[in-house]
Design an enzyme around this catalytic site. Structure first.
Site, PDB file in Angstrom:
ATOM      1  N   HIS A   1       5.558  27.477  13.666  1.00  4.37           N
ATOM      2  CA  HIS A   1       6.363  28.672  13.388  1.00  4.37           C
ATOM      3  C   HIS A   1       7.860  28.377  13.475  1.00  4.37           C
ATOM      4  O   HIS A   1       8.631  28.756  12.584  1.00  4.37           O
ATOM      5  CB  HIS A   1       6.011  29.801  14.363  1.00  4.37           C
ATOM      6  CG  HIS A   1       7.017  30.904  14.337  1.00  4.37           C
ATOM      7  ND1 HIS A   1       7.028  31.882  13.368  1.00  4.37           N
ATOM      8  CD2 HIS A   1       8.106  31.138  15.119  1.00  4.37           C
ATOM      9  CE1 HIS A   1       8.056  32.687  13.566  1.00  4.37           C
ATOM     10  NE2 HIS A   1       8.727  32.264  14.615  1.00  4.37           N
TER      11      HIS A   1
ATOM     12  N   GLN B   1      33.938   9.971  15.191  1.00  3.19           N
ATOM     13  CA  GLN B   1      34.062  10.379  16.591  1.00  3.19           C
ATOM     14  C   GLN B   1      35.442  11.031  16.783  1.00  3.19           C
ATOM     15  O   GLN B   1      36.114  11.330  15.798  1.00  3.19           O
ATOM     16  CB  GLN B   1      33.870   9.169  17.521  1.00  3.19           C
ATOM     17  CG  GLN B   1      32.431   8.674  17.586  1.00  3.19           C
ATOM     18  CD  GLN B   1      31.478   9.648  18.279  1.00  3.19           C
ATOM     19  OE1 GLN B   1      31.908  10.560  18.987  1.00  3.19           O
ATOM     20  NE2 GLN B   1      30.172   9.474  18.058  1.00  3.19           N
TER      21      GLN B   1
ATOM     22  N   ASP C   1      20.320  17.890  12.307  1.00  4.63           N
ATOM     23  CA  ASP C   1      19.054  17.540  12.946  1.00  4.63           C
ATOM     24  C   ASP C   1      19.099  18.135  14.333  1.00  4.63           C
ATOM     25  O   ASP C   1      20.181  18.227  14.930  1.00  4.63           O
ATOM     26  CB  ASP C   1      18.858  16.030  13.061  1.00  4.63           C
ATOM     27  CG  ASP C   1      19.635  15.452  14.228  1.00  4.63           C
ATOM     28  OD1 ASP C   1      20.858  15.258  14.081  1.00  4.63           O
ATOM     29  OD2 ASP C   1      19.047  15.239  15.315  1.00  4.63           O
TER      30      ASP C   1
ATOM     31  N   ASP D   1      18.527   7.224  13.169  1.00 10.57           N
ATOM     32  CA  ASP D   1      19.824   7.085  13.831  1.00 10.57           C
ATOM     33  C   ASP D   1      19.997   5.615  14.216  1.00 10.57           C
ATOM     34  O   ASP D   1      19.093   4.798  14.024  1.00 10.57           O
ATOM     35  CB  ASP D   1      19.931   8.024  15.028  1.00 10.57           C
ATOM     36  CG  ASP D   1      18.908   7.695  16.101  1.00 10.57           C
ATOM     37  OD1 ASP D   1      18.183   6.685  15.972  1.00 10.57           O
ATOM     38  OD2 ASP D   1      18.808   8.461  17.069  1.00 10.57           O
ATOM     39  N   SER D   2      21.157   5.284  14.760  1.00  7.60           N
ATOM     40  CA  SER D   2      21.452   3.867  15.017  1.00  7.60           C
ATOM     41  C   SER D   2      20.899   3.389  16.347  1.00  7.60           C
ATOM     42  O   SER D   2      20.850   2.205  16.622  1.00  7.60           O
ATOM     43  CB  SER D   2      22.960   3.663  15.025  1.00  7.60           C
ATOM     44  OG  SER D   2      23.521   4.368  16.114  1.00  7.60           O
ATOM     45  N   GLY D   3      20.501   4.316  17.197  1.00  2.57           N
ATOM     46  CA  GLY D   3      20.039   3.935  18.515  1.00  2.57           C
ATOM     47  C   GLY D   3      21.103   4.102  19.582  1.00  2.57           C
ATOM     48  O   GLY D   3      20.794   4.149  20.774  1.00  2.57           O
ATOM     49  N   GLY D   4      22.353   4.188  19.157  1.00  2.00           N
ATOM     50  CA  GLY D   4      23.460   4.247  20.126  1.00  2.00           C
ATOM     51  C   GLY D   4      23.424   5.491  20.997  1.00  2.00           C
ATOM     52  O   GLY D   4      23.619   5.418  22.203  1.00  2.00           O
ATOM     53  N   PHE D   5      23.138   6.633  20.365  1.00  2.00           N
ATOM     54  CA  PHE D   5      23.187   7.882  21.124  1.00  2.00           C
ATOM     55  C   PHE D   5      22.140   7.903  22.236  1.00  2.00           C
ATOM     56  O   PHE D   5      22.425   8.267  23.367  1.00  2.00           O
ATOM     57  CB  PHE D   5      22.997   9.081  20.191  1.00  2.00           C
ATOM     58  CG  PHE D   5      23.013  10.402  20.911  1.00  2.00           C
ATOM     59  CD1 PHE D   5      24.212  10.933  21.380  1.00  2.00           C
ATOM     60  CD2 PHE D   5      21.841  11.106  21.143  1.00  2.00           C
ATOM     61  CE1 PHE D   5      24.233  12.146  22.062  1.00  2.00           C
ATOM     62  CE2 PHE D   5      21.859  12.315  21.821  1.00  2.00           C
ATOM     63  CZ  PHE D   5      23.055  12.835  22.278  1.00  2.00           C
TER      64      PHE D   5
ATOM     65  N   GLY E   1      29.433  13.066  18.462  1.00  2.02           N
ATOM     66  CA  GLY E   1      30.240  13.476  19.609  1.00  2.02           C
ATOM     67  C   GLY E   1      30.522  14.958  19.664  1.00  2.02           C
ATOM     68  O   GLY E   1      31.460  15.398  20.329  1.00  2.02           O
TER      69      GLY E   1
ATOM     70  N   CYS F   1       7.997  37.403   9.560  1.00  2.00           N
ATOM     71  CA  CYS F   1       7.788  36.012   9.135  1.00  2.00           C
ATOM     72  C   CYS F   1       6.502  35.880   8.310  1.00  2.00           C
ATOM     73  O   CYS F   1       5.517  36.572   8.560  1.00  2.00           O
ATOM     74  CB  CYS F   1       7.708  35.122  10.375  1.00  2.00           C
ATOM     75  SG  CYS F   1       7.399  33.381  10.010  1.00  2.00           S
TER      76      CYS F   1
ATOM     77  N   CYS G   1       5.044  32.758   7.765  1.00  2.00           N
ATOM     78  CA  CYS G   1       4.531  31.401   7.979  1.00  2.00           C
ATOM     79  C   CYS G   1       3.024  31.456   8.246  1.00  2.00           C
ATOM     80  O   CYS G   1       2.474  32.507   8.544  1.00  2.00           O
ATOM     81  CB  CYS G   1       5.281  30.714   9.122  1.00  2.00           C
ATOM     82  SG  CYS G   1       4.656  31.101  10.766  1.00  2.00           S
TER      83      CYS G   1
ATOM     84  N   CYS H   1       2.177  33.191  11.588  1.00  2.00           N
ATOM     85  CA  CYS H   1       2.365  34.644  11.673  1.00  2.00           C
ATOM     86  C   CYS H   1       1.405  35.397  10.760  1.00  2.00           C
ATOM     87  O   CYS H   1       1.163  36.582  10.961  1.00  2.00           O
ATOM     88  CB  CYS H   1       3.815  35.005  11.364  1.00  2.00           C
ATOM     89  SG  CYS H   1       4.925  34.482  12.697  1.00  2.00           S
TER      90      CYS H   1
ATOM     91  N   ASP I   1      27.476   3.779  16.841  1.00  2.00           N
ATOM     92  CA  ASP I   1      28.711   4.443  17.279  1.00  2.00           C
ATOM     93  C   ASP I   1      28.730   4.563  18.789  1.00  2.00           C
ATOM     94  O   ASP I   1      27.705   4.362  19.451  1.00  2.00           O
ATOM     95  CB  ASP I   1      28.827   5.833  16.642  1.00  2.00           C
ATOM     96  CG  ASP I   1      27.733   6.788  17.122  1.00  2.00           C
ATOM     97  OD1 ASP I   1      26.596   6.309  17.358  1.00  2.00           O
ATOM     98  OD2 ASP I   1      27.986   7.984  17.255  1.00  2.00           O
TER      99      ASP I   1
END
Lengths: 392, 392
Positions: free
Chosen positions: A360, A214, A291, A60-64, A241, A329, A331, A334, A114
């Site tokens: 899991h 945004q 994400d 990510d850009s770091g802004g958030f 946003g 499941c 996995c 499990c 952003d």
């Protein structure tokens, strides 16, 4: 994308992520910028080599992060000022600087800086964020173009180039053919610590730059934001946003409205979303990428996603429960461990509790996306979608 | 034997332990007795099923922990009284009770209750411990004999017997032929939750009971202790009361003296030892088995065992170090991650730092024992031993 904030998906080895079928990780520029520092990562040959992950990475850009860590950030026309949550030192991130840092990290997909506005916010504040984010997107794009061909991108400045190369080769050689293909594509984008002189080595590819839409929950502002970005022609578009406090129905509605404004041949990425249900609902509304920290963070708190709903594993009722976290499941967790054991690990404060539940939960998310892709491929998504509605 | 105090080797999945070639784990009766409680583990079909480990397990008797957790324990002629470090509740462990609890856990090798005396101690105190430990050894042996055929051992009293059985079968089916053979041997000693009525199922084998030699650093007391135990004919013999503060030369000397008094056809197990050097030195003195928290505990503190000595990974000098923890090591960690990354993980407080260093350290120990066995097999141990002397 599982979230690997500081260059690690908490509790998982990179080998375990590969076994789960993870194709791409998200790493947070803000955290890596502060620690260990992007210069160190660049010197180590980039984030792929540093963390031993020869597969795609999105930063990510770091802004958030700057804005979500309350009272540490301040937005100006030129960028964001922020104080380190580690030592209080002051830093400035301009749209150009955010690109520089991400190039140093050497990610495969990078994001424009952003301004992300929380919900609720005045129309004026949201509109300002749309305009600022649009201007910054242009500056980011220009910065990336200017970097190409001149300084290269993410080039290391020191160290022994042969060591990490052979290390990544060794890892690759243990993988399947399809994985190796993916790495072969990827390899060319792993920054070389050699200067970009003519050589047998293929030239480093530029990362894909995604623009961020945004506009809060105002459709006209979302449209204005999209139109500004489309002029710049990004390789993918993210919806920022959202999932910042608005009602879920509104999030779905805005995601759907925005997604249909975006080109069908470019990835549409809904940032920071969401629950397993959100994944299905938002794919139905046109989203391709997500994400979220939910599977990993919930796991560390002892909350498992299952086909029968959430399992709060510390609950006393699981003390003698011989069944796996999710009986439906398959996995590695499990197939091997009973709930009684995982509960015991959490009660005793043992690391393995968080490790197994993370493994899991990530399987649950990765598997859901795998099933979504499969149903789309075979024209069965509508059925999958309506079946998902019926689930707990 | 890696130490899995509470039924988990801290930070490792059971799959990772298998990949490292771990053949047997140690678990602490004291900890499991208190939490989750041995009744729960018995109901879950024993420790193997509970923790998803279809390979051998050794449990200690609980006596050492009781005495090492200062001021919580008190020894009488009949056993040890102790207070729980969790809730202060009072418990009593007799020699018979220690066997009962270990049978409930269902381990493959179990230990007699002993009195372990710290160093230095008066000759009188050490002599008392020798006599008490000898008497308790007889009581333990008689208790185990009495349990066989009458009540069976470690029999579960509830739950769905088929579920964990099929779970362990599923795990086994993923293993290699030699591993499956090991599990087939092991399987018969996994306690069944069925009553011991005639059935197609093979009868549960009795665990091996090891007697513990005490006697501090006094050779005549060690001899007295050994002679008492030999009359009882145990399946293996452990050396207790060493590595409790005495000088290393004295530890080696007493280990050597005691080992040569013990039958060559029975395993000789030196409890709680030791450093990588100790393993070689004590095998040279007749020891076959070890357990120690050193590789795992040191790992969590950021201290890695390497062919070049200890690496304190948090040290600033590793911040830009692209080499693996140990350039001479072929473990999964050294094949993938640079020191710079592992240092970053520790500095950032990320779980993966402890996980990777634990994995590496366990490999270092397991690999050392593997090399020792190999050199013994090919008559090259003397050479191996003298080479080990030259190492840092």
């Amino acid at each position: 994308m599982p979230v690997g904030t500081a260059g690690t998906v908490k509790g998982m080895t990179q080998g375990q992520l590969e076994e789960l079928g993870v194709q791409i990780l998200l790493a947070n520029t803000y955290h890596l910028y502060l620690r260990p520092g992007y210069e160190i990562i660049r010197e180590q040959g980039g984030l792929h080599r540093f963390m031993g992950w020869p597969h795609p990475i999105l930063t990510d850009s770091g802004g958030f992060q700057v804005l979500s860590l309350k009272s540490l950030g301040r937005v100006t026309e030129d960028g964001v000022w922020f104080k380190s949550h580690l030592d209080g030192s002051t830093h400035f991130l301009s749209p150009e600087r955010a690109i520089e840092v991400q190039l140093a990290l050497g990610a495969d997909i990078i994001m424009t800086l952003d301004e992300c506005v929380a919900y609720p916010a005045s129309r004026e504040a949201v509109h300002r964020a749309v305009k600022l984010t649009g201007r910054w997107a242009r500056q980011a794009k220009e910065k990336l173009s200017a970097s190409q061909g001149t300084e290269g991108w993410g080039l290391g400045t020191g160290g022994e180039p042969s060591t990490p190369d052979s290390r990544l080769s060794a890892i690759s050689s243990q993988l399947s053919a399809s994985e190796q293909l993916s790495i072969a594509n990827q390899r060319s984008s792993i920054p070389s610590s050699q200067p970009p002189v003519p050589s047998a080595q293929p030239p480093a590819l530029s990362p894909s730059l995604f623009g961020i839409v945004q506009g809060g929950v105002s459709k006209d502002l979302r449209r204005e934001s999209v139109e500004g970005l489309l002029e710049l022609e990004f390789e993918g578009y993210a919806l920022g946003g959202l999932s910042v406090g608005e009602p879920k129905a509104e999030m779905y509605d805005v995601a759907e409205y925005t997604a249909q404004l975006l080109p069908r041949d470019r990835p549409r990425y809904l940032m920071g979303v969401g629950t397993p249900e959100d994944l299905v609902e938002c794919v139905a509304r046109g989203i391709d990428m997500f994400d979220c920290v939910l599977p990993t963070r919930n796991a560390r708190n002892g909350s498992a996603f299952t086909s029968q709903g959430k399992v709060i594993i510390k609950n006393t009722k699981y003390a003698r429960d011989e069944s796996p976290l999710d009986p439906a499941c398959e996995c590695p967790v499990c197939r091997r461990y009973p709930r009684s054991y995982i509960r015991h690990l959490f009660v005793a404060g043992e690391m393995l509790g968080a490790i197994l539940t993370t493994q899991h939960n990530l399987h649950f998310y990765i598997d859901r996306m795998r099933k979504i892709r499969q149903s789309l491929l075979f024209g069965a998504f509508a059925e999958f979608h309506s079946r998902a509605h019926a689930e707990p």
